[in-house]
Design a protein around this motif. Structure first.
Motif, PDB file in Angstrom:
ATOM      1  N   ARG A 100       6.616  23.063  -3.304  1.00  0.00           N
ATOM      2  CA  ARG A 100       7.167  24.365  -2.915  1.00  0.00           C
ATOM      3  C   ARG A 100       8.403  24.216  -2.041  1.00  0.00           C
ATOM      4  O   ARG A 100       9.348  25.001  -2.154  1.00  0.00           O
ATOM      5  CB  ARG A 100       6.090  25.168  -2.167  1.00  0.00           C
ATOM      6  N   THR A 101       8.395  23.225  -1.148  1.00  0.00           N
ATOM      7  CA  THR A 101       9.499  23.066  -0.208  1.00  0.00           C
ATOM      8  C   THR A 101      10.428  21.913  -0.562  1.00  0.00           C
ATOM      9  O   THR A 101      11.538  21.838  -0.039  1.00  0.00           O
ATOM     10  CB  THR A 101       8.946  22.812   1.203  1.00  0.00           C
ATOM     11  N   GLY A 102       9.955  20.994  -1.421  1.00  0.00           N
ATOM     12  CA  GLY A 102      10.744  19.816  -1.756  1.00  0.00           C
ATOM     13  C   GLY A 102      10.660  18.707  -0.728  1.00  0.00           C
ATOM     14  O   GLY A 102      11.354  17.686  -0.854  1.00  0.00           O
ATOM     15  N   VAL A 103       9.803  18.847   0.283  1.00  0.00           N
ATOM     16  CA  VAL A 103       9.669  17.853   1.348  1.00  0.00           C
ATOM     17  C   VAL A 103       8.688  16.760   0.928  1.00  0.00           C
ATOM     18  O   VAL A 103       7.601  17.054   0.422  1.00  0.00           O
ATOM     19  CB  VAL A 103       9.206  18.515   2.651  1.00  0.00           C
ATOM     20  N   THR A 104       9.066  15.499   1.149  1.00  0.00           N
ATOM     21  CA  THR A 104       8.212  14.354   0.873  1.00  0.00           C
ATOM     22  C   THR A 104       7.934  13.597   2.158  1.00  0.00           C
ATOM     23  O   THR A 104       8.863  13.320   2.931  1.00  0.00           O
ATOM     24  CB  THR A 104       8.867  13.402  -0.140  1.00  0.00           C
ATOM     25  N   ILE A 105       6.671  13.274   2.401  1.00  0.00           N
ATOM     26  CA  ILE A 105       6.274  12.445   3.541  1.00  0.00           C
ATOM     27  C   ILE A 105       5.726  11.140   2.989  1.00  0.00           C
ATOM     28  O   ILE A 105       4.786  11.131   2.191  1.00  0.00           O
ATOM     29  CB  ILE A 105       5.212  13.148   4.402  1.00  0.00           C
ATOM     30  N   ASP A 106       6.300  10.029   3.410  1.00  0.00           N
ATOM     31  CA  ASP A 106       5.928   8.708   2.895  1.00  0.00           C
ATOM     32  C   ASP A 106       5.404   7.855   4.048  1.00  0.00           C
ATOM     33  O   ASP A 106       6.105   7.638   5.044  1.00  0.00           O
ATOM     34  CB  ASP A 106       7.143   8.037   2.248  1.00  0.00           C
ATOM     35  N   ALA A 142      -7.250   8.924   2.569  1.00  0.00           N
ATOM     36  CA  ALA A 142      -6.135   8.205   3.163  1.00  0.00           C
ATOM     37  C   ALA A 142      -5.735   8.902   4.451  1.00  0.00           C
ATOM     38  O   ALA A 142      -5.700  10.134   4.512  1.00  0.00           O
ATOM     39  CB  ALA A 142      -4.955   8.131   2.201  1.00  0.00           C
ATOM     40  N   LYS A 143      -5.428   8.076   5.467  1.00  0.00           N
ATOM     41  CA  LYS A 143      -5.039   8.609   6.770  1.00  0.00           C
ATOM     42  C   LYS A 143      -3.842   7.829   7.294  1.00  0.00           C
ATOM     43  O   LYS A 143      -3.798   6.602   7.213  1.00  0.00           O
ATOM     44  CB  LYS A 143      -6.190   8.492   7.768  1.00  0.00           C
ATOM     45  N   ALA A 144      -2.880   8.556   7.845  1.00  0.00           N
ATOM     46  CA  ALA A 144      -1.699   7.984   8.482  1.00  0.00           C
ATOM     47  C   ALA A 144      -1.211   9.003   9.499  1.00  0.00           C
ATOM     48  O   ALA A 144      -1.632  10.167   9.476  1.00  0.00           O
ATOM     49  CB  ALA A 144      -0.621   7.667   7.454  1.00  0.00           C
ATOM     50  N   HIS A 174       0.846  -1.192   0.000  1.00  0.00           N
ATOM     51  CA  HIS A 174       0.000   0.000   0.000  1.00  0.00           C
ATOM     52  C   HIS A 174       0.884   1.246   0.000  1.00  0.00           C
ATOM     53  O   HIS A 174       1.809   1.354   0.813  1.00  0.00           O
ATOM     54  CB  HIS A 174      -0.911   0.013   1.216  1.00  0.00           C
ATOM     55  N   GLY A 175       0.598   2.152  -0.909  1.00  0.00           N
ATOM     56  CA  GLY A 175       1.400   3.361  -1.022  1.00  0.00           C
ATOM     57  C   GLY A 175       0.621   4.589  -0.604  1.00  0.00           C
ATOM     58  O   GLY A 175      -0.569   4.727  -0.910  1.00  0.00           O
ATOM     59  N   PHE A 176       1.296   5.485   0.119  1.00  0.00           N
ATOM     60  CA  PHE A 176       0.697   6.772   0.482  1.00  0.00           C
ATOM     61  C   PHE A 176       1.830   7.748   0.762  1.00  0.00           C
ATOM     62  O   PHE A 176       2.504   7.651   1.782  1.00  0.00           O
ATOM     63  CB  PHE A 176      -0.205   6.623   1.711  1.00  0.00           C
ATOM     64  N   TRP A 177       2.064   8.644  -0.193  1.00  0.00           N
ATOM     65  CA  TRP A 177       3.056   9.681   0.036  1.00  0.00           C
ATOM     66  C   TRP A 177       2.603  11.000  -0.572  1.00  0.00           C
ATOM     67  O   TRP A 177       1.807  11.021  -1.522  1.00  0.00           O
ATOM     68  CB  TRP A 177       4.440   9.292  -0.482  1.00  0.00           C
ATOM     69  N   VAL A 178       3.107  12.073   0.001  1.00  0.00           N
ATOM     70  CA  VAL A 178       2.777  13.428  -0.451  1.00  0.00           C
ATOM     71  C   VAL A 178       4.076  14.207  -0.578  1.00  0.00           C
ATOM     72  O   VAL A 178       4.916  14.184   0.333  1.00  0.00           O
ATOM     73  CB  VAL A 178       1.824  14.135   0.525  1.00  0.00           C
ATOM     74  N   HIS A 179       4.232  14.874  -1.704  1.00  0.00           N
ATOM     75  CA  HIS A 179       5.412  15.713  -1.953  1.00  0.00           C
ATOM     76  C   HIS A 179       4.962  17.157  -2.089  1.00  0.00           C
ATOM     77  O   HIS A 179       4.049  17.466  -2.871  1.00  0.00           O
ATOM     78  CB  HIS A 179       6.111  15.262  -3.235  1.00  0.00           C
ATOM     79  N   ASP A 180       5.578  18.047  -1.336  1.00  0.00           N
ATOM     80  CA  ASP A 180       5.309  19.478  -1.417  1.00  0.00           C
ATOM     81  C   ASP A 180       6.248  20.084  -2.454  1.00  0.00           C
ATOM     82  O   ASP A 180       7.467  20.131  -2.252  1.00  0.00           O
ATOM     83  CB  ASP A 180       5.524  20.131  -0.047  1.00  0.00           C
ATOM     84  N   GLU A 197      -3.889  17.462   4.731  1.00  0.00           N
ATOM     85  CA  GLU A 197      -3.519  17.947   6.057  1.00  0.00           C
ATOM     86  C   GLU A 197      -2.219  17.287   6.498  1.00  0.00           C
ATOM     87  O   GLU A 197      -2.122  16.056   6.522  1.00  0.00           O
ATOM     88  CB  GLU A 197      -4.622  17.662   7.070  1.00  0.00           C
ATOM     89  N   ILE A 198      -1.227  18.100   6.803  1.00  0.00           N
ATOM     90  CA  ILE A 198       0.086  17.622   7.234  1.00  0.00           C
ATOM     91  C   ILE A 198       0.389  18.230   8.587  1.00  0.00           C
ATOM     92  O   ILE A 198       0.484  19.462   8.727  1.00  0.00           O
ATOM     93  CB  ILE A 198       1.181  18.005   6.219  1.00  0.00           C
ATOM     94  N   ASP A 199       0.493  17.369   9.598  1.00  0.00           N
ATOM     95  CA  ASP A 199       0.779  17.823  10.967  1.00  0.00           C
ATOM     96  C   ASP A 199      -0.171  18.936  11.399  1.00  0.00           C
ATOM     97  O   ASP A 199       0.242  19.950  11.985  1.00  0.00           O
ATOM     98  CB  ASP A 199       2.234  18.293  11.087  1.00  0.00           C
ATOM     99  N   GLY A 200      -1.446  18.757  11.090  1.00  0.00           N
ATOM    100  CA  GLY A 200      -2.472  19.695  11.518  1.00  0.00           C
ATOM    101  C   GLY A 200      -2.638  20.928  10.653  1.00  0.00           C
ATOM    102  O   GLY A 200      -3.541  21.740  10.890  1.00  0.00           O
ATOM    103  N   VAL A 201      -1.803  21.079   9.629  1.00  0.00           N
ATOM    104  CA  VAL A 201      -1.890  22.240   8.732  1.00  0.00           C
ATOM    105  C   VAL A 201      -2.541  21.801   7.428  1.00  0.00           C
ATOM    106  O   VAL A 201      -2.038  20.903   6.747  1.00  0.00           O
ATOM    107  CB  VAL A 201      -0.495  22.837   8.457  1.00  0.00           C
TER     108      VAL A 201
END
Length: 330
Positions: A83-89, A132-134, A75-81, A179-183
């Motif tokens: 603007r900042t270049g940050v990826t959360i997987d 999706a939630k993690a 199962h895959g779930f990742w988000v790449h920003d 939503e990333i860390d409440g934002v």
């Protein structure tokens, strides 16, 4: 290359589980009953089923996968920003019981449920709802589906026991919230792309896939290209979706890129296609578990060049999408 267009419903498998010869071809909308994949003991370990969604916007890339490989679920779930270049997987591997997949496209929800990860993909009126939630990450997206829009569905036959049905739906407007860390961030000017797969695969496989979508030269354009895995089968998954209409490309396209330097440009060329991807982000995947492993580079960026549909040339300018090179031992 001559590829048969399928215009009426057909079963992918014969009653015994082999490929139905009448199912080999392509269609503009999903026509195949794939319920023969994943049941019983036929070719256990070779059945592969998945729903993959990519959502792209000027600010974010979202990737969500629910899949069953028979002996495991990936199962895959990742988000790449962007603007900042940050990826959360937050992707996970679990037992096959953690995945629920419909027998055919649209015949029910697709879900992944594990500790620390929940995904649900459901069909609603006029759209597909994707949630999706993690820990520290959640998305809720609606991939709109216009009644008359066309996609590209193809059966690729390696043999009567090894074959793949894929639906690539590349022009789906998207709305939603991340939503990333409440934002929270609302997605704007976003597009979604579906890769629906059902089939029985060899253990070792390598493929290319490229897709892009957006407005260019006065048209709404979707690019859908593939390579390697279809060679020698008499079928391709190459197509152009322009203003909602699918045009099949019945030739193997030439891909030029340097896998050792994937952030260099990727070029895809054919009789009616000449586009170059300028990368901005490479999503790399590397796993090695002995007989099981994956090596992948999914490179996101902008396509420029031209395509030709019904003799008319369309300029491709800054069309956002990706190209990938993936090798699996599965």
């Amino acid at each position: 290359m001559t590829e048969r267009e399928i215009t009426s419903p057909v079963a992918l498998c014969l009653p015994g589980g082999d490929l139905n010869p009448d199912a080999v071809g392509w269609s503009r909308t999903p026509m195949h009953d794939t319920s023969g994949i994943g049941g019983g003991i036929r070719d256990r370990g070779r059945n592969k089923r998945w729903e993959y969604w990519a959502i792209v916007s000027p600010t974010h890339i979202v990737s969500i996968t629910v899949s069953s490989l028979d002996y495991a679920a990936v199962h895959g779930f990742w988000v790449h920003d962007r603007r900042t270049g940050v990826t959360i997987d937050r992707g996970k591997v679990g037992g096959p019981w953690t995945a629920t997949l419909p027998p055919s496209l649209g015949a029910g929800p697709a879900t992944a449920k594990m500790r620390g990860l929940e995904i649900e993909i459901t069909e609603v009126r006029g759209a597909t709802k994707i949630t999706a939630k993690a820990p520290g990450l959640s998305v809720c997206i609606s991939a709109e589906r216009e009644a008359e829009h066309e996609s590209m569905a193809v059966v690729v036959p390696w043999s009567k026991r090894r074959f793949q049905y894929t639906v690539k739906d590349v022009v789906r407007p998207a709305t939603g919230h991340i939503e990333i860390d409440g934002v929270g961030t609302d997605l704007e000017n976003a597009w979604s792309v579906l890769d629906h797969g059902r089939g029985r695969w060899h253990h070792n496989v390598r493929w290319n896939w490229a897709a892009a979508v957006g407005h260019t030269d006065g048209h709404l354009v979707g690019l859908q290209f593939g390579a390697r895995w279809t060679e020698g089968t008499g079928m391709t998954e190459n197509a152009l979706i322009v203003d909602g209409h699918a045009t099949k490309i019945s030739e193997q396209l030439r891909w030029d890129y340097d896998l050792e330097q994937p952030m260099k440009p990727w070029r895809i060329v054919g009789t009616d296609v000449d586009v170059t991807l300028t990368p901005e982000y490479d999503h790399r995947s590397r796993t090695n578990l002995g007989p099981i492993g994956t090596r992948g580079d999914q490179v996101f960026g902008t396509f420029d060049g031209w395509i030709r549909v019904d003799g008319a040339r369309i300029e491709i300018t800054s069309l956002f999408g990706w190209a990938e090179d993936v090798a699996n031992r599965w």
